[in-house]
Design a protein around this motif. Structure first.
Motif, mmCIF file in Angstrom:
data_model
loop_
_atom_site.group_PDB
_atom_site.id
_atom_site.type_symbol
_atom_site.label_atom_id
_atom_site.label_comp_id
_atom_site.label_asym_id
_atom_site.label_seq_id
_atom_site.Cartn_x
_atom_site.Cartn_y
_atom_site.Cartn_z
ATOM 1 N N LYS A 155 32.211 31.103 31.575
ATOM 2 C CA LYS A 155 33.558 31.245 32.146
ATOM 3 C C LYS A 155 33.799 32.648 32.704
ATOM 4 O O LYS A 155 33.194 33.628 32.264
ATOM 5 C CB LYS A 155 34.606 30.967 31.065
ATOM 6 N N LEU A 194 38.259 30.453 33.558
ATOM 7 C CA LEU A 194 38.927 30.189 32.283
ATOM 8 C C LEU A 194 40.435 30.220 32.484
ATOM 9 O O LEU A 194 41.155 29.314 32.089
ATOM 10 C CB LEU A 194 38.518 31.234 31.245
ATOM 11 N N THR A 195 40.898 31.290 33.104
ATOM 12 C CA THR A 195 42.321 31.382 33.416
ATOM 13 C C THR A 195 42.531 32.422 34.505
ATOM 14 O O THR A 195 41.646 33.218 34.795
ATOM 15 C CB THR A 195 43.150 31.699 32.150
ATOM 16 N N THR A 197 44.993 35.401 35.514
ATOM 17 C CA THR A 197 46.041 36.234 34.926
ATOM 18 C C THR A 197 46.879 36.915 36.012
ATOM 19 O O THR A 197 46.434 37.057 37.143
ATOM 20 C CB THR A 197 45.427 37.321 34.022
ATOM 21 N N TRP A 200 45.271 42.855 36.416
ATOM 22 C CA TRP A 200 43.949 43.257 35.945
ATOM 23 C C TRP A 200 43.920 43.447 34.422
ATOM 24 O O TRP A 200 42.968 43.042 33.757
ATOM 25 C CB TRP A 200 43.531 44.555 36.657
ATOM 26 N N SER A 201 44.981 44.068 33.880
ATOM 27 C CA SER A 201 44.994 44.399 32.444
ATOM 28 C C SER A 201 44.806 43.172 31.578
ATOM 29 O O SER A 201 44.041 43.179 30.608
ATOM 30 C CB SER A 201 46.317 45.031 32.036
ATOM 31 N N GLU A 202 45.546 42.112 31.897
ATOM 32 C CA GLU A 202 45.477 40.896 31.086
ATOM 33 C C GLU A 202 44.069 40.319 31.148
ATOM 34 O O GLU A 202 43.505 39.906 30.124
ATOM 35 C CB GLU A 202 46.479 39.845 31.574
ATOM 36 N N GLY A 205 41.690 42.500 29.233
ATOM 37 C CA GLY A 205 41.980 42.350 27.808
ATOM 38 C C GLY A 205 41.322 41.095 27.251
ATOM 39 O O GLY A 205 40.681 41.126 26.202
ATOM 40 N N LEU A 206 41.444 39.982 27.959
ATOM 41 C CA LEU A 206 40.819 38.728 27.512
ATOM 42 C C LEU A 206 39.307 38.889 27.460
ATOM 43 O O LEU A 206 38.642 38.417 26.535
ATOM 44 C CB LEU A 206 41.172 37.582 28.468
ATOM 45 N N THR A 208 37.445 41.725 27.088
ATOM 46 C CA THR A 208 36.944 42.559 25.987
ATOM 47 C C THR A 208 37.219 41.923 24.622
ATOM 48 O O THR A 208 36.582 42.269 23.640
ATOM 49 C CB THR A 208 37.545 43.984 26.026
ATOM 50 N N LYS A 209 38.164 40.978 24.563
ATOM 51 C CA LYS A 209 38.388 40.250 23.303
ATOM 52 C C LYS A 209 37.330 39.165 23.106
ATOM 53 O O LYS A 209 37.347 38.449 22.108
ATOM 54 C CB LYS A 209 39.775 39.590 23.313
ATOM 55 N N GLY A 210 36.490 38.975 24.109
ATOM 56 C CA GLY A 210 35.411 38.000 23.968
ATOM 57 C C GLY A 210 35.763 36.586 24.391
ATOM 58 O O GLY A 210 35.015 35.650 24.142
ATOM 59 N N GLU A 211 36.924 36.421 25.058
ATOM 60 C CA GLU A 211 37.333 35.075 25.462
ATOM 61 C C GLU A 211 36.449 34.516 26.578
ATOM 62 O O GLU A 211 36.272 33.313 26.685
ATOM 63 C CB GLU A 211 38.795 35.086 25.914
ATOM 64 N N SER A 217 36.292 42.698 38.070
ATOM 65 C CA SER A 217 36.732 44.079 37.900
ATOM 66 C C SER A 217 36.048 44.936 38.970
ATOM 67 O O SER A 217 35.902 44.474 40.107
ATOM 68 C CB SER A 217 36.402 44.545 36.481
ATOM 69 N N SER A 221 33.542 49.925 36.371
ATOM 70 C CA SER A 221 34.021 49.640 35.011
ATOM 71 C C SER A 221 32.990 49.998 33.938
ATOM 72 O O SER A 221 33.341 50.607 32.926
ATOM 73 C CB SER A 221 34.419 48.178 34.874
ATOM 74 N N ILE B 116 51.975 39.847 26.652
ATOM 75 C CA ILE B 116 50.516 39.911 26.628
ATOM 76 C C ILE B 116 49.996 40.207 25.222
ATOM 77 O O ILE B 116 48.959 39.709 24.811
ATOM 78 C CB ILE B 116 49.971 40.928 27.665
ATOM 79 N N LEU B 120 47.488 37.753 23.260
ATOM 80 C CA LEU B 120 46.209 38.179 22.678
ATOM 81 C C LEU B 120 46.164 37.876 21.183
ATOM 82 O O LEU B 120 45.106 37.506 20.657
ATOM 83 C CB LEU B 120 45.979 39.677 22.927
ATOM 84 N N ALA B 129 37.081 32.711 21.446
ATOM 85 C CA ALA B 129 36.391 33.609 20.521
ATOM 86 C C ALA B 129 37.258 33.885 19.301
ATOM 87 O O ALA B 129 37.074 34.869 18.604
ATOM 88 C CB ALA B 129 36.051 34.916 21.240
ATOM 89 N N LEU B 226 51.121 32.293 33.068
ATOM 90 C CA LEU B 226 49.965 32.586 33.914
ATOM 91 C C LEU B 226 48.714 32.851 33.084
ATOM 92 O O LEU B 226 47.639 32.350 33.389
ATOM 93 C CB LEU B 226 50.251 33.798 34.801
ATOM 94 N N THR B 227 48.865 33.648 32.020
ATOM 95 C CA THR B 227 47.682 34.062 31.261
ATOM 96 C C THR B 227 47.074 32.905 30.476
ATOM 97 O O THR B 227 45.857 32.733 30.450
ATOM 98 C CB THR B 227 48.040 35.205 30.291
ATOM 99 N N GLY B 230 45.762 28.765 32.428
ATOM 100 C CA GLY B 230 44.461 28.323 32.904
ATOM 101 C C GLY B 230 44.309 28.253 34.417
ATOM 102 O O GLY B 230 43.245 27.939 34.903
ATOM 103 N N GLY B 231 45.343 28.532 35.173
ATOM 104 C CA GLY B 231 45.216 28.500 36.629
ATOM 105 C C GLY B 231 46.557 28.329 37.273
ATOM 106 O O GLY B 231 47.556 28.090 36.583
ATOM 107 N N MET B 515 46.515 49.741 28.483
ATOM 108 C CA MET B 515 45.706 48.550 28.749
ATOM 109 C C MET B 515 45.174 48.585 30.162
ATOM 110 O O MET B 515 44.068 48.160 30.441
ATOM 111 C CB MET B 515 46.568 47.304 28.592
ATOM 112 N N TYR B 518 41.722 50.785 30.753
ATOM 113 C CA TYR B 518 40.595 50.506 29.853
ATOM 114 C C TYR B 518 40.872 50.816 28.391
ATOM 115 O O TYR B 518 40.065 50.493 27.535
ATOM 116 C CB TYR B 518 39.352 51.304 30.266
ATOM 117 N N THR B 520 41.987 49.757 25.614
ATOM 118 C CA THR B 520 42.482 48.591 24.887
ATOM 119 C C THR B 520 42.727 48.899 23.413
ATOM 120 O O THR B 520 43.630 48.346 22.807
ATOM 121 C CB THR B 520 41.493 47.406 24.992
#
Lengths: 332, 552
Positions: A155, A194-195, A197, A200-202, A205-206, A208-211, A217, A221, B116, B120, B129, B226-227, B230-231, B515, B518, B520
């Motif tokens: 994804k 996958l989705t 957003t 860019w931040s969101e 974030g997803l 780096t959380k491993g989603e 990017s 980066s 957000i 998360l 994950a 949006l987040t 899924g689209g 965020m 970078y 995070t």
């Protein structure tokens, strides 16, 4: 107590008498991450103030798009001398507003594909790229085609071109590679998304959380992760078709045309004192001369085999139609 | 108060109650109208030269967006409100439930979390994950696809709104006079008839208001949809409004879409009022000193299970947020001058917004009650409607619309940066009003039912009445309203999108900024800090509400 009172009164006196001793002032409108503590803003302000003996005032709004809107709304009466942080997708619109003045002559600008614009001057650039997690993805796609046609299990998180600059970047990237076949490409890519957003931040974030093992990017980066976090885990994939370019520019407003400091700032901006700060604060490539060599991490980054870029006019003319086309496929 | 002796024994006359209460309400309404109307005027003046974008917005895609917006909002409302009814009832039947006060305080925290951060936190549990991904994969026999899509949106909305609805319903249940419980106890009423005869009428009276509020919060959802959606098939009208203002700068289209959003909400809220009922409160002063509750063993177990389930659902994502936050370099963050400044800015702005919000809401509540008392029979006047549901509609006007409108009006009038903090406080206070109204109204109306005649007979009105009669019974709901208003204001960001945020660097602003570059880990740490600040403020508000008044 008396000393405190004295200190307070003298501070006030100094503060009030400030305007009488006022130095020349330069007002720069920019985006927020530029002026943040860890952004290039603080260094740039200090260096330029030392050079010109003037005061620099930064005014920051959310991002490049908000920046242009803000200046357009203020019109000719804007306080901004310099607007710093638009990208080439916005410059056609910015020029059409008639609020920007020609910059005269600028030397020493170095961006891929060269630069010839009489109004805007680039200060950095970067390439959009698919960044992936080496621990999750052993064989990253080697081309946009592989990404589009690859397994739906790998994804990617992307951004919405209606609300985000990188989102628009990917849209233009796909368009420049696939042309009229872009809708078909998106229809295939959709299964891997996958989705989508809002910014860019969101998305990052997803990621780096491993989603998701991939995210849209920049090629730069991984440099952040190497320099600041000392890890090679996140890498950019190199695509055969080339990477789409983003050039960030600054321009002098019609207000700034009357302020001699504005032209000085533009010259300063393409010089080493400004450019040295860019790579490790804005995480982009410098567009002018630097004194310091780039951090070795930047040498390890993906070097695009080909640079893709639509002209500002093409983007301005087609953006709405292309976004609608994207929306029609993606919202099915 | 003129009149004296000759008025004793008479029922309330309109002349008496057309007092300061109605005027206060009118002033509050005028302030709100000015805030919203001014913003619309600003946008329309700017957009007047070009309406093509506004008409262009009404295409077949918009129809799909409207359908999805309504569908997700209705489902989210159902899934939040129905369980909340039972959780609130369970909590009300166990006033000494272990950690009850703390549970209720925790329930105010989700509102303060930027979308957000909550997203998360939820994904840390139910994402691809997430902690549960392994379990879900094992149960499902295939890789867990995460909760992207409608399910993700619903989970997130319930996370935000179930605790909110629970607290509001509980607030309503606590207005049931102790005498009714004593009577029920004397009659040996079991749980079922007690619910039917005592609790349900009260809950039903609160239902349209609470459901309407949740619906409004869900219909305006943006980042969550949006987040987690899924689209772009999952898109709300709010996305279109945001896009119109931020990216295309088409004020006419933004106004058209906002009006459409208000219109849709109006229809749904109107339909919701049909669910409601007007309860006639107890006109006698309560004589029973405390509540008599007899809850049997089975019910206790069921209620406890219900409360624990709701708690786990709400605490899960918060715990994930805390865990992520603990991974940050908290010592360094706390030492940063920017962070401390942002914490202070956030706390001050939230406090001021909450104060203003509670004052506005109290004014509206009093005016509505006074108007309702004067009316006796016949249809309700426009003014009464306005002080009632009307004021709630401010919630579906996106803050970015108000911010942008006022920016347009004020940009030539001086320094717009100086106005930014004022905008944040006023807009947040008005946005928080629908919450505050729902917390205050049941208590005020119940108290008024009891005290109205007495006050009229003794000629107590104005400040004296507010201080001596209303304040003691309003203290707790006012604190609840204050806590919610504060939590909501803490998390908000939308207003100042165009103003430039240099003068209002709040915690959520700083969080998103980190965020966006970078950092995070820093952002996770700040989310934890934001949650703690919110909890501290809620605890303080609760403490103030419970604190005994001695000099009354």
């Amino acid at each position: 107590m008396r000393t405190l009172l004295y200190a307070l009164v003298s501070t006030m006196v100094v503060a009030l008498s400030g305007p009488a001793l006022a130095k020349d002032k330069l007002t720069v409108y920019t985006y927020e991450s530029f002026t943040a503590d860890w952004g290039p803003g603080p260094v740039v302000k200090k260096e330029f103030e030392a050079e010109c003996g003037c005061d620099v005032e930064f005014v920051s709004v959310a991002d490049g798009v908000a920046l242009l809107n803000r200046v357009k709304l203020e019109g000719a009466s804007t306080k901004a001398d310099i607007v710093l942080g638009l990208d080439t997708n916005l410059t056609a619109d910015a020029k059409a507003s008639g609020l920007f003045a020609p910059h005269g002559a600028v030397s020493d600008v170095n961006v891929p594909g060269g630069w010839s614009d009489d109004t805007f001057v680039p200060f950095d650039y970067g390439y959009f790229a698919v960044v992936y997690d080496t621990e999750k993805l052993k064989s990253p796609p080697k081309s946009l085609k592989e990404l589009v046609e690859g397994s739906a299990n790998d994804k990617i998180v992307i951004q919405d071109p209606r609300t985000s600059t990188p989102g628009l970047g990917l849209l233009l990237w796909v368009k420049s590679v696939y042309g009229d076949k872009a809708p078909e490409a998106w229809a295939k890519l959709k299964a891997k998304v996958l989705t989508v957003t809002p910014g860019w931040s969101e998305a990052y974030g997803l990621f780096t959380k491993g989603e998701a093992p991939m995210v849209l990017s920049y090629t730069t980066s991984p440099a952040y992760h190497m320099v600041a976090e000392n890890t090679q885990r996140y890498q950019a994939a190199s695509f055969e078709e080339g990477e789409y370019l983003q050039i960030e520019v600054a321009g002098i407003t019609t207000t700034g045309a009357k302020n001699p400091l504005a032209a000085k700032f533009i010259a300063f901006m393409t010089g080493p004192k400004f450019q040295d700060a860019i790579p490790e604060t804005n995480w982009m490539f410098p567009a002018g001369k630097t004194d310091k060599p780039l951090n070795p991490a930047f040498d390890k980054l993906v070097k695009p085999t080909k640079t893709l870029l639509f002209s500002p006019e093409e983007v301005a003319a087609n953006r709405k139609a292309w976004v609608d086309e994207w929306l029609a496929v993606m919202s099915k | 108060m003129a009149g004296g002796d000759e008025q004793i024994g008479r029922v309330v006359t309109p002349a008496q109650t057309m007092d300061s209460r109605v005027s206060a309400g009118i002033i509050a309404l005028a302030a709100i109208t000015l805030l919203i109307g001014g913003a619309f005027a600003g946008l329309l003046v700017e957009g007047a030269h070009d309406f093509s974008g506004a008409w262009g917005a009404f295409d077949p895609y918009l129809l799909r967006v409207v359908r999805f917006t309504l569908w997700q909002a209705i489902l989210s409302t159902l899934l939040s409100v129905v369980p909340a009814l039972f959780v609130a009832r369970a909590l009300s039947r166990h006033p000494r439930f272990f950690g009850r006060a703390f549970i209720l305080q925790l329930f105010a925290v989700p509102l303060a979390l930027p979308a957000i951060v909550a997203a998360l936190g939820i994904l840390a549990l139910y994402g691809r994950a997430g902690y549960f991904a392994g379990l879900f994969s094992a149960v499902g026999g295939q890789d867990w696809p995460g909760i992207y899509g409608l399910s993700g949106i619903l989970v997130a909305h319930v996370f935000f709104n179930l605790p909110l609805a629970t607290r509001l319903f509980l607030e309503a249940l606590q207005t049931i006079p102790a005498d009714q419980w004593r009577l029920a106890s004397q009659l040996g009423m079991a749980a079922r008839p007690a619910f039917r005869l005592i609790e349900w009428p009260t809950l039903r009276a609160a239902l349209p208001g609470v459901a309407g509020l949740v619906f409004m919060l869900c219909i305006t959802s943006f980042t969550i949809v949006l987040t987690l959606g899924g689209g772009p098939a999952a898109t709300t009208l709010e996305v279109g409004i945001y896009q119109a203002l931020r990216f295309d700068f088409d004020p006419a289209r933004a106004v058209a879409l906002t009006l459409l959003q208000i219109g849709l909400t109006f229809i749904v809220v109107l339909a919701l009022t049909r669910l409601g009922a007007n309860v006639v409160g107890d006109t006698n002063l309560p004589v029973a000193p405390r509540r008599y509750l007899s809850v049997n063993g089975t019910e206790t177990t069921l209620n406890a299970a219900l409360i624990v389930l709701a708690l786990l659902f709400v605490v899960g994502p918060m715990a994930a947020t805390v865990l992520a936050g603990l991974g940050a370099d908290l010592g360094r963050l706390a030492g940063e001058a920017t962070v401390r400044q942002a914490t202070l800015t956030s706390a001050v702005l939230a406090f001021l917004s909450a104060l203003l919000s509670v004052m506005l809401s109290l004014a509206l509540t009093m005016a509505r009650r006074a108007l309702a008392l004067n009316r006796r029979a016949g249809p309700r006047t426009l003014l009464e409607h306005a002080t009632d549901t009307g004021a709630g509609f401010v919630l579906v006007v996106p803050p970015i619309v108000i911010g942008a409108g006022w920016f347009l009006l004020l940009r030539h009038a001086g320094d717009v940066f100086a106005i930014a903090p004022v905008m944040v406080v006023t807009v947040n206070s008005v946005m928080a009003m629908p919450f505050a109204l729902r917390a205050i109204r049941p208590a005020y109306d119940a108290a008024s039912e009891r005290h109205e005649r007495l006050c009229a007979q003794l000629g107590i009105s104005g400040w004296a009445r507010l201080r001596l009669v209303d304040w003691p019974s309003l203290r707790r709901p006012l604190a609840t309203a204050f806590a919610f208003a504060m939590a909501l204001s803490l998390g908000d960001l939308g207003v100042i999108a165009l103003f430039g945020s240099d003068s209002v660097q709040t915690l959520p602003y700083l969080l998103l900024a980190r965020m966006g570059s970078y950092r995070t880990q820093d952002a996770a740490g700040l989310a934890l800090l934001l949650g703690l600040v919110c909890l501290a403020l809620v605890l303080a508000a609760d403490w103030l509400g419970r604190h005994k008044v001695r000099n009354v």
